[in-house]
Design an enzyme around this catalytic site. Structure first.
Site, mmCIF file in Angstrom:
data_model
loop_
_atom_site.group_PDB
_atom_site.id
_atom_site.type_symbol
_atom_site.label_atom_id
_atom_site.label_comp_id
_atom_site.label_asym_id
_atom_site.label_seq_id
_atom_site.Cartn_x
_atom_site.Cartn_y
_atom_site.Cartn_z
ATOM 1 N N CYS A 135 0.845 -1.126 0.116
ATOM 2 C CA CYS A 135 0.037 0.060 -0.018
ATOM 3 C C CYS A 135 0.890 1.259 -0.093
ATOM 4 O O CYS A 135 1.699 1.807 1.045
ATOM 5 C CB CYS A 135 -0.835 -0.014 1.138
ATOM 6 S SG CYS A 135 -1.508 1.420 1.740
ATOM 7 N N CYS B 194 0.253 4.012 2.759
ATOM 8 C CA CYS B 194 0.761 3.468 4.034
ATOM 9 C C CYS B 194 2.091 3.588 4.235
ATOM 10 O O CYS B 194 2.613 4.035 5.204
ATOM 11 C CB CYS B 194 0.516 1.924 4.196
ATOM 12 S SG CYS B 194 -1.224 1.288 3.888
#
Ligand code: ZN
Length: 147
Positions: free
Chosen positions: A68, A71
């Protein structure tokens, strides 16, 4: 003297720490690791469950995954927020790719997602990547003066 129960995020041992010693780098009575680290701890499912269900010190968990992008972008901001909020709040990370059953139980719909827990309850959650200042303001706003 007032104490707080907090789980060692390394070995899972429950520790009881006097509130006025939180800023004196308390260590786990079992494994000796710092109970309040300067950088967010990586949780395994057992430590996640113990800390989010029983700790009397607030804990903010970042549900993330290596694939991600947002993230990974938020990781340094989350680490900065951990320094700003220590020692009253602990910040930790849960890898949802390694532990999908934990994110499913927490009903995580998208990542990154932050959930603030205190005394065994979910206090609030925040979705999406945020700068450190937003993370700190979110936690302080939700905990108010009760810390
Ligand atoms: Zn320990």
């Amino acid at each position: 003297m007032d104490t707080a129960r907090l789980t060692c995020l390394t070995c899972g041992q429950a520790n009881r720490v006097p509130l006025d010693r939180l800023d004196q780098h308390p260590r786990c009575g079992s494994c000796g690791d710092p109970l309040i680290a300067a950088k967010p701890a990586e949780l395994d499912p057992a430590a996640h469950d113990k800390a989010t269900r029983g700790d009397e010190l607030p804990i903010l968990v970042d549900y993330w995954a290596p694939w991600c992008g947002p993230c990974r972008m938020m990781a340094p901001e989350f680490a900065k927020a951990a320094q700003a909020l220590a020692p009253r709040v602990r910040l930790a990370k849960l890898n949802t790719q390694d532990h999908p059953e934990v994110s499913s139980r927490a009903r995580i719909q998208g990542i990154p997602a932050l959930i603030l827990y205190h005394k065994g309850r979910e206090v609030a959650r925040l979705a999406g990547a945020r700068p450190a200042a937003d993370i700190v303001a979110f936690v302080q706003g939700k905990l108010g003066g009760r810390g």
